[in-house]
Design a protein around this motif. Structure first.
Motif, PDB file in Angstrom:
ATOM      1  N   GLY A  78      44.008  34.872  40.742  1.00  6.94           N
ATOM      2  CA  GLY A  78      44.757  35.800  39.907  1.00  6.94           C
ATOM      3  C   GLY A  78      44.030  37.110  39.698  1.00  6.94           C
ATOM      4  O   GLY A  78      43.041  37.412  40.384  1.00  6.94           O
ATOM      5  N   VAL A  79      44.526  37.902  38.724  1.00  5.85           N
ATOM      6  CA  VAL A  79      43.963  39.227  38.465  1.00  5.85           C
ATOM      7  C   VAL A  79      43.807  39.453  36.970  1.00  5.85           C
ATOM      8  O   VAL A  79      44.463  38.802  36.149  1.00  5.85           O
ATOM      9  N   LYS A  80      42.923  40.404  36.628  1.00  2.00           N
ATOM     10  CA  LYS A  80      42.757  40.863  35.245  1.00  2.00           C
ATOM     11  C   LYS A  80      43.199  42.319  35.170  1.00  2.00           C
ATOM     12  O   LYS A  80      42.883  43.114  36.056  1.00  2.00           O
ATOM     13  N   THR A  81      43.917  42.691  34.119  1.00  2.00           N
ATOM     14  CA  THR A  81      44.410  44.060  33.993  1.00  2.00           C
ATOM     15  C   THR A  81      43.664  44.821  32.909  1.00  2.00           C
ATOM     16  O   THR A  81      42.968  44.232  32.072  1.00  2.00           O
ATOM     17  N   ALA A  82      43.838  46.136  32.919  1.00  2.00           N
ATOM     18  CA  ALA A  82      43.166  46.990  31.944  1.00  2.00           C
ATOM     19  C   ALA A  82      43.599  46.652  30.518  1.00  2.00           C
ATOM     20  O   ALA A  82      42.838  46.832  29.566  1.00  2.00           O
ATOM     21  N   LEU A  83      44.821  46.150  30.375  1.00  2.00           N
ATOM     22  CA  LEU A  83      45.324  45.780  29.055  1.00  2.00           C
ATOM     23  C   LEU A  83      44.779  44.443  28.580  1.00  2.00           C
ATOM     24  O   LEU A  83      44.990  44.033  27.452  1.00  2.00           O
ATOM     25  N   GLY A  84      44.056  43.754  29.469  1.00  5.13           N
ATOM     26  CA  GLY A  84      43.442  42.483  29.097  1.00  5.13           C
ATOM     27  C   GLY A  84      44.207  41.254  29.523  1.00  5.13           C
ATOM     28  O   GLY A  84      43.823  40.127  29.198  1.00  5.13           O
ATOM     29  N   LEU A  85      45.303  41.432  30.261  1.00  8.82           N
ATOM     30  CA  LEU A  85      46.068  40.281  30.727  1.00  8.82           C
ATOM     31  C   LEU A  85      45.368  39.600  31.888  1.00  8.82           C
ATOM     32  O   LEU A  85      44.769  40.264  32.733  1.00  8.82           O
ATOM     33  N   GLU A  86      45.456  38.273  31.923  1.00 14.01           N
ATOM     34  CA  GLU A  86      45.045  37.491  33.090  1.00 14.01           C
ATOM     35  C   GLU A  86      46.302  36.871  33.675  1.00 14.01           C
ATOM     36  O   GLU A  86      46.966  36.064  33.035  1.00 14.01           O
ATOM     37  N   ILE A  87      46.649  37.305  34.901  1.00 11.12           N
ATOM     38  CA  ILE A  87      47.884  36.847  35.532  1.00 11.12           C
ATOM     39  C   ILE A  87      47.510  35.996  36.735  1.00 11.12           C
ATOM     40  O   ILE A  87      46.769  36.429  37.615  1.00 11.12           O
ATOM     41  N   LYS A  88      48.018  34.778  36.769  1.00  8.80           N
ATOM     42  CA  LYS A  88      47.646  33.821  37.806  1.00  8.80           C
ATOM     43  C   LYS A  88      48.573  33.949  39.017  1.00  8.80           C
ATOM     44  O   LYS A  88      49.746  34.284  38.902  1.00  8.80           O
ATOM     45  N   SER A  89      48.006  33.649  40.191  1.00  8.46           N
ATOM     46  CA  SER A  89      48.786  33.701  41.427  1.00  8.46           C
ATOM     47  C   SER A  89      48.137  32.849  42.499  1.00  8.46           C
ATOM     48  O   SER A  89      46.919  32.684  42.530  1.00  8.46           O
ATOM     49  N   LYS A  90      48.963  32.320  43.397  1.00  9.14           N
ATOM     50  CA  LYS A  90      48.447  31.536  44.520  1.00  9.14           C
ATOM     51  C   LYS A  90      47.772  32.427  45.557  1.00  9.14           C
ATOM     52  O   LYS A  90      46.826  32.012  46.225  1.00  9.14           O
ATOM     53  N   THR A  91      48.291  33.644  45.717  1.00  9.04           N
ATOM     54  CA  THR A  91      47.707  34.605  46.659  1.00  9.04           C
ATOM     55  C   THR A  91      47.720  35.991  46.032  1.00  9.04           C
ATOM     56  O   THR A  91      48.531  36.279  45.149  1.00  9.04           O
ATOM     57  N   VAL A  92      46.832  36.864  46.497  1.00  8.05           N
ATOM     58  CA  VAL A  92      46.758  38.256  46.010  1.00  8.05           C
ATOM     59  C   VAL A  92      46.601  39.178  47.213  1.00  8.05           C
ATOM     60  O   VAL A  92      45.814  38.892  48.125  1.00  8.05           O
ATOM     61  N   ILE A  93      47.356  40.269  47.208  1.00  8.41           N
ATOM     62  CA  ILE A  93      47.243  41.292  48.254  1.00  8.41           C
ATOM     63  C   ILE A  93      46.789  42.593  47.599  1.00  8.41           C
ATOM     64  O   ILE A  93      47.446  43.098  46.689  1.00  8.41           O
ATOM     65  N   PHE A 111      58.099  43.315  38.449  1.00  5.16           N
ATOM     66  CA  PHE A 111      57.290  44.537  38.395  1.00  5.16           C
ATOM     67  C   PHE A 111      56.483  44.551  37.100  1.00  5.16           C
ATOM     68  O   PHE A 111      56.928  44.052  36.067  1.00  5.16           O
ATOM     69  N   TYR A 112      55.304  45.172  37.180  1.00  9.59           N
ATOM     70  CA  TYR A 112      54.501  45.347  35.971  1.00  9.59           C
ATOM     71  C   TYR A 112      53.636  46.596  36.131  1.00  9.59           C
ATOM     72  O   TYR A 112      52.975  46.768  37.163  1.00  9.59           O
ATOM     73  N   GLN A 113      53.681  47.473  35.116  1.00  7.29           N
ATOM     74  CA  GLN A 113      52.898  48.707  35.162  1.00  7.29           C
ATOM     75  C   GLN A 113      51.601  48.525  34.377  1.00  7.29           C
ATOM     76  O   GLN A 113      51.614  48.355  33.157  1.00  7.29           O
ATOM     77  N   ASP A 114      50.496  48.540  35.092  1.00 10.03           N
ATOM     78  CA  ASP A 114      49.173  48.384  34.492  1.00 10.03           C
ATOM     79  C   ASP A 114      48.159  48.622  35.601  1.00 10.03           C
ATOM     80  O   ASP A 114      48.510  48.698  36.785  1.00 10.03           O
ATOM     81  N   GLY A 173      36.554  48.486  39.082  1.00 11.75           N
ATOM     82  CA  GLY A 173      36.383  47.059  38.809  1.00 11.75           C
ATOM     83  C   GLY A 173      36.622  46.158  40.000  1.00 11.75           C
ATOM     84  O   GLY A 173      35.904  45.165  40.186  1.00 11.75           O
ATOM     85  N   ILE A 174      37.595  46.490  40.846  1.00 14.74           N
ATOM     86  CA  ILE A 174      37.910  45.623  41.980  1.00 14.74           C
ATOM     87  C   ILE A 174      36.776  45.629  43.003  1.00 14.74           C
ATOM     88  O   ILE A 174      36.325  44.573  43.457  1.00 14.74           O
ATOM     89  N   THR A 175      36.317  46.830  43.375  1.00 11.46           N
ATOM     90  CA  THR A 175      35.224  46.926  44.348  1.00 11.46           C
ATOM     91  C   THR A 175      34.012  46.136  43.866  1.00 11.46           C
ATOM     92  O   THR A 175      33.400  45.368  44.629  1.00 11.46           O
ATOM     93  N   GLU A 176      33.681  46.317  42.609  1.00  7.22           N
ATOM     94  CA  GLU A 176      32.495  45.672  42.055  1.00  7.22           C
ATOM     95  C   GLU A 176      32.605  44.142  42.129  1.00  7.22           C
ATOM     96  O   GLU A 176      31.645  43.441  42.482  1.00  7.22           O
ATOM     97  N   ASP A 177      33.790  43.608  41.804  1.00  9.94           N
ATOM     98  CA  ASP A 177      33.996  42.159  41.885  1.00  9.94           C
ATOM     99  C   ASP A 177      33.852  41.652  43.320  1.00  9.94           C
ATOM    100  O   ASP A 177      33.285  40.578  43.568  1.00  9.94           O
ATOM    101  N   LEU A 178      34.365  42.432  44.274  1.00 13.11           N
ATOM    102  CA  LEU A 178      34.325  42.006  45.676  1.00 13.11           C
ATOM    103  C   LEU A 178      32.908  42.087  46.242  1.00 13.11           C
ATOM    104  O   LEU A 178      32.492  41.220  47.021  1.00 13.11           O
ATOM    105  N   VAL A 179      32.167  43.113  45.863  1.00 12.92           N
ATOM    106  CA  VAL A 179      30.783  43.249  46.337  1.00 12.92           C
ATOM    107  C   VAL A 179      29.938  42.078  45.835  1.00 12.92           C
ATOM    108  O   VAL A 179      29.097  41.533  46.558  1.00 12.92           O
ATOM    109  N   LEU A 180      30.179  41.659  44.597  1.00  9.98           N
ATOM    110  CA  LEU A 180      29.463  40.501  44.055  1.00  9.98           C
ATOM    111  C   LEU A 180      29.758  39.229  44.840  1.00  9.98           C
ATOM    112  O   LEU A 180      28.943  38.310  44.892  1.00  9.98           O
ATOM    113  N   LYS A 181      30.922  39.198  45.474  1.00  3.53           N
ATOM    114  CA  LYS A 181      31.299  38.041  46.292  1.00  3.53           C
ATOM    115  C   LYS A 181      30.786  38.153  47.724  1.00  3.53           C
ATOM    116  O   LYS A 181      31.076  37.299  48.562  1.00  3.53           O
TER     117      LYS A 181
END
Length: 625
Positions: free
Chosen positions: A138-153, A121-124, A183-191
């Motif tokens: 992976g994903v980027k968080t408001a705290l500035g972390l970049e967390i890598k993952s094979k899949t994202v839901i 679990f992670y709160q961010d 931020g998420i919507t904006e990234d997806l629209v760019l794609k």
């Protein structure tokens, strides 16, 4: 291991009903999973009404449970009332519904998730996505972390650029008291994703001590309440809390109209579409102007709290109008508000951009579940979450996706509707959406789906053993009924008491029991049946299965045959990225729709709005059929 150095198998964004089921499913299938949510105290919060199930929705909760999900178990553990709806109709329409203790519900969900192996679990807040070309990494968080993952839901609910409206006041938020997600919507629209806006609403919560229940009609739970989960994790309720029914009236409607000019619904500030089948009270008054009253259900939020949910009074009118209008409802004359109702607008993505696995077509390894796909309701969200979690885990394991057909589950109907037809309003499930609803009953979800869940590694051996035993005993009882003869002396007193035609010779018991005017309770004193039931430890669940088989076997067989015909078309696959523009003999609209949705089979193509039977005939000819 640090978040910075871990590459997860699955990251789930959002801890609502979809996110919670997604995280549980992927972790239980062995995928190293991270659930990221803005507030860990609000996991699986019941943002709207404190209830699970209902018409068709109850079937979905049973299906989630049968596959090995958590929603049914949590509902049973936190229920304060249970009802089986539509009991006066045929078994295809029976729909379980439970009121839950809202605070206990969220606490129970968190406890179960914390006891799930492979789940972190992670709160961010996630405000960006990491891509490698057309693949998510992976994903980027408001705290500035970049967390890598094979899949994202992504299961962001109403939080993507959420905007809350109360009268002429507007402020950002994903839920009352919580920030929106950007931020998420904006990234997806760019794609290249197509985004839209939808709207939902919630009614006021009030102090139950300020209500006069003597002016309302009490709505108790069932006398013999059932439960959702097929596992014996909890017992049925012994005591229950009642709900109450009251009505709006012409005076209430008049007071509501006074605020229409300040309503964001009517003055143009809300431009998005709300749920057709759960309209706001001002929308009901406006659309159904000739109706003198509308139902208001007063629902307790828990065992001990005095907070009550005013179901049927969803609104975004100014607070002074809400206050005046609700006081004109019988029983609400001295009401005290805990909080006012509000509307919320949020981003969603046309679900035609998804595969049946809920993986996006544009970005590999990225999955969507819940309101981001244009649905409304806890149950619809939870089922998508479970399916996305299963398929994300399978993707990391290099296995084929798990897809439920329309004749296998309401979940299959839901996902196929979204992927094939898209939606321009919040989608909710109804029994009428399922063409095979006699097959997709709430009572047999375990028989239909637990073997599939067990094969996936999601449903436990305990579940599978219980299903095998249920099937064995059901077959045993049916065989007994088909082979056992009864005499006129044994049966005629029963028939006479019901004013039914008497028999004049011995008959097999199943022929008598199949009469629509009779049920098994009428045979409770038949000695040979009593002995058989006692000797074989037959419970009410087995009796119900056998009775449904006897009375509805003709309908069930007919639906199975129809489903088999349709499934033959499912086997006629269409190549990926097939060029429909070269088929000039099908309509322009069909070419346009088929090109956009890219159906995987002839059967799916036939369900697309705007694709005619003649278009399908052309496709079949082209595919060599």
């Amino acid at each position: 291991m640090s978040l910075f150095s871990t590459t997860y198998d699955v990251i789930v964004i959002g801890g609502g009903h979809a996110g919670s089921e997604a995280a549980a499913a992927s972790a239980n299938m062995g995928a190293h999973t991270l659930l990221i949510t803005m507030n860990l105290q609000n996991i699986a919060q019941m943002s709207c009404n404190p209830a699970m199930g209902g018409i068709a929705k109850g079937q979905i909760v049973r299906e989630i449970d049968a596959l090995g999900g958590y929603s049914g178990i949590v509902t049973d553990k936190t229920a304060i009332q249970f009802k089986m709806l539509n009991k006066s109709k045929g078994p295809a329409m029976w729909s379980p519904r439970a009121q839950s203790d809202r605070m206990m519900f969220a606490e129970c969900w968190r406890t179960m998730l914390e006891q799930t192996e492979n789940l972190d679990f992670y709160q961010d807040s996630v405000n960006g996505l990491l891509f490698d070309g057309n693949k998510i990494i992976g994903v980027k968080t408001a705290l500035g972390l970049e967390i890598k993952s094979k899949t994202v839901i992504i299961t962001a609910g109403t939080f993507l650029n959420g905007l809350i409206h109360i009268g002429d006041k507007t402020f950002g938020g994903g839920r009352a008291g919580e920030s929106a997600s950007t931020g998420i919507t904006e990234d997806l629209v760019l794609k290249g994703f197509e985004a839209g806006r939808m709207k939902t609403g919630t009614p006021p919560r009030v102090d139950g001590r300020s209500l006069d229940y003597s002016k309302m009609l009490e709505q108790p739970g069932d006398e013999s309440p059932e439960k959702f989960s097929y596992l014996p994790t909890t017992k049925s309720l012994v005591k229950q809390r009642s709900c109450y029914l009251t009505y709006t009236n012409p005076k209430v409607h008049e007071l509501l109209r006074e605020g229409f000019d300040r309503s964001p619904m009517f003055n143009g500030r809300i431009k998005s579409t709300g749920p057709r089948y759960c309209p706001s009270v001002e929308d009901k008054v406006d659309r159904f102007a000739t109706k003198d009253r509308h139902q208001i259900f007063v629902e307790p939020e828990g065992w001990t709290t005095v907070e009550m949910y005013v179901n049927g009074f969803s609104t975004s009118l100014p607070e002074d109008i809400q206050d005046k209008a609700i006081r004109a409802i019988e029983g609400f004359e001295n009401v005290k508000f805990f909080r006012y109702g509000y509307a919320i607008e949020y981003d969603f993505f046309q679900p035609t951009q998804l595969k049946h696995s809920l993986e996006t077509k544009l970005i590999e390894n990225l999955f969507f579940a819940g309101q981001i796909n244009g649905t409304t309701g806890y149950e619809e969200a939870a089922s998508q979450g479970l399916m996305a979690g299963v398929n994300a885990a399978l993707k990391t394991q290099g296995k084929s996706p798990f897809i439920l057909k329309r004749n296998e589950a309401y979940i299959g109907v839901l996902i196929d509707d979204l992927i094939t037809k898209g939606t321009d309003e919040p989608y909710r499930m109804f029994t009428s959406r399922a063409e095979y609803r006699t097959l997709l009953r709430q009572d047999n979800a375990d028989l239909r789906l637990t073997p599939l869940g067990f094969e996936l590694g999601l449903a436990s051996k305990e579940r599978m053993d219980r299903v095998l035993e249920k099937q064995r005993k059901t077959d045993l009882l049916i065989k007994f009924l088909e082979e056992t003869s009864v005499t006129e002396a044994e049966i005629n007193p029963i028939l006479e008491a019901k004013n039914l035609d008497l028999i004049n010779q011995s008959l097999k018991l199943f022929k008598v029991a199949a009469r629509p005017q009779l049920d098994f309770s009428d045979f409770k004193d038949l000695e040979k049946l009593k002995v058989f039931i006692a000797e074989n430890d037959i419970d009410w669940e087995i009796i119900e299965q056998a009775e449904i088989h006897l009375k509805y076997s003709g309908y069930i067989e007919k639906e199975k045959n129809n489903a088999d015909k349709l499934n033959r078309l499912e086997n006629v696959t269409i190549p990926t990225n097939f060029n429909y523009q070269k088929l000039q003999s099908i309509s322009f609209e069909a070419r346009e729709k088929l090109t956009k949705i890219q159906p995987t089979s002839i059967s799916q193509a036939s369900r697309i709005s705007g694709v005619s039977p003649s278009d399908i005939s052309v496709l079949l000819v082209y595919m060599g059929r």
